[in-house]
Scaffold this active site. Sequence first.
Site, PDB file in Angstrom:
ATOM      1  N   ASN A 197      11.636  -0.039   0.684  1.00  0.00           N
ATOM      2  CA  ASN A 197      10.593   0.909   1.055  1.00  0.00           C
ATOM      3  C   ASN A 197       9.926   0.563   2.382  1.00  0.00           C
ATOM      4  O   ASN A 197       9.350   1.433   3.026  1.00  0.00           O
ATOM      5  CB  ASN A 197       9.543   0.963  -0.073  1.00  0.00           C
ATOM      6  CG  ASN A 197       8.285   1.688   0.360  1.00  0.00           C
ATOM      7  OD1 ASN A 197       8.270   2.907   0.495  1.00  0.00           O
ATOM      8  ND2 ASN A 197       7.223   0.924   0.616  1.00  0.00           N
ATOM      9  N   TYR A 202      12.784   7.216  14.411  1.00  0.00           N
ATOM     10  CA  TYR A 202      12.493   7.257  12.972  1.00  0.00           C
ATOM     11  C   TYR A 202      13.542   8.100  12.247  1.00  0.00           C
ATOM     12  O   TYR A 202      14.087   7.695  11.214  1.00  0.00           O
ATOM     13  CB  TYR A 202      11.083   7.821  12.760  1.00  0.00           C
ATOM     14  CG  TYR A 202      10.620   7.795  11.320  1.00  0.00           C
ATOM     15  CD1 TYR A 202      10.285   6.591  10.710  1.00  0.00           C
ATOM     16  CD2 TYR A 202      10.501   8.967  10.585  1.00  0.00           C
ATOM     17  CE1 TYR A 202       9.848   6.561   9.392  1.00  0.00           C
ATOM     18  CE2 TYR A 202      10.061   8.946   9.274  1.00  0.00           C
ATOM     19  CZ  TYR A 202       9.740   7.739   8.673  1.00  0.00           C
ATOM     20  OH  TYR A 202       9.311   7.715   7.367  1.00  0.00           O
ATOM     21  N   ARG A 223       0.839  -1.209   0.000  1.00  0.00           N
ATOM     22  CA  ARG A 223       0.000   0.000   0.000  1.00  0.00           C
ATOM     23  C   ARG A 223       0.867   1.250   0.000  1.00  0.00           C
ATOM     24  O   ARG A 223       2.092   1.165   0.059  1.00  0.00           O
ATOM     25  CB  ARG A 223      -0.953   0.003   1.197  1.00  0.00           C
ATOM     26  CG  ARG A 223      -0.288  -0.115   2.536  1.00  0.00           C
ATOM     27  CD  ARG A 223      -1.221  -0.689   3.613  1.00  0.00           C
ATOM     28  NE  ARG A 223      -0.464  -0.958   4.826  1.00  0.00           N
ATOM     29  CZ  ARG A 223      -0.407  -0.122   5.867  1.00  0.00           C
ATOM     30  NH1 ARG A 223      -1.062   1.005   5.849  1.00  0.00           N
ATOM     31  NH2 ARG A 223       0.306  -0.435   6.932  1.00  0.00           N
ATOM     32  N   LYS A 283      16.243   6.757   9.422  1.00  0.00           N
ATOM     33  CA  LYS A 283      16.210   7.286   8.055  1.00  0.00           C
ATOM     34  C   LYS A 283      17.498   8.038   7.708  1.00  0.00           C
ATOM     35  O   LYS A 283      17.931   8.049   6.554  1.00  0.00           O
ATOM     36  CB  LYS A 283      14.983   8.189   7.870  1.00  0.00           C
ATOM     37  CG  LYS A 283      13.658   7.425   7.921  1.00  0.00           C
ATOM     38  CD  LYS A 283      13.555   6.360   6.824  1.00  0.00           C
ATOM     39  CE  LYS A 283      12.172   5.764   6.695  1.00  0.00           C
ATOM     40  NZ  LYS A 283      12.072   4.781   5.610  1.00  0.00           N
TER      41      LYS A 283
END
Length: 249
Positions: A92, A157, A17, A161
């Site tokens: 991803n 997070y 998704r 990243k």
Amino acid sequence: MHRDFENKVALVTGGSRGIGRAIALELGKRGATVVISYAGNEAAATETVKLLADVGAKCKALRFDVADTEACSQAVDGVVKEFGRLDVLVNNAGVAIDGLLMRFKDEDWDKTLDTNLKGAFALMRAVARPMMKQKGGAVVNVSSIVGEMGNGGQAAYAASKAGLLGLTKAVAKELSSRNIRVNAVTPGFIDTDMTQSIPAEMKEKMLGQIPLSRLGSAEEVAKSVAFLASDAASYITGEVLKVNGGMYM
């Protein structure tokens, strides 16, 4: 549409998704055989496979957790065995567990880093050999604007990243002599399920910080990923492409 991924095989993690689905569809429309991975949402994965079939793409869904390094190796081996090659890897899959530093739990830190950073590392390690064997390949890592500029309440997070950007550059240097390119994209605020739950007042404030005055679409990120994975970017490696409407320059 230009079918520049004809006869190529792509693995897109977290492809059931959102941005992952858009990337899978973009590559599929352009001729790629697409394998998507998903962690748990089987209905969404099935829907993505159907959408890919509707555009005439060959597609398969694999369920595994990217945080499990052994599962990553087995998945890559399985793809190469079934399709004979693997040309594109898009890392991803990711999780975002928010929380203030002082209250943040160790297990949430570990889950975030294991999924967002270790998962990408494990998959790049797994694809290196088959890509070397076929004398080429492309990896695109989906990082985030938060990894570049930071964000309060997102320490884990942001760290994962930002780490992904360092990993991208190190692996790009390591694999470049084998004609394997490794790049990253850093999406800004993109209109997905994740951002739809943001309160209207906060969204308004965010839009005020974006020079293009709107959220990006998953399709816009997908086109950027496809560009970096394609032969049109054959002289680009170790690059970080900002897809953020000018929010961070």
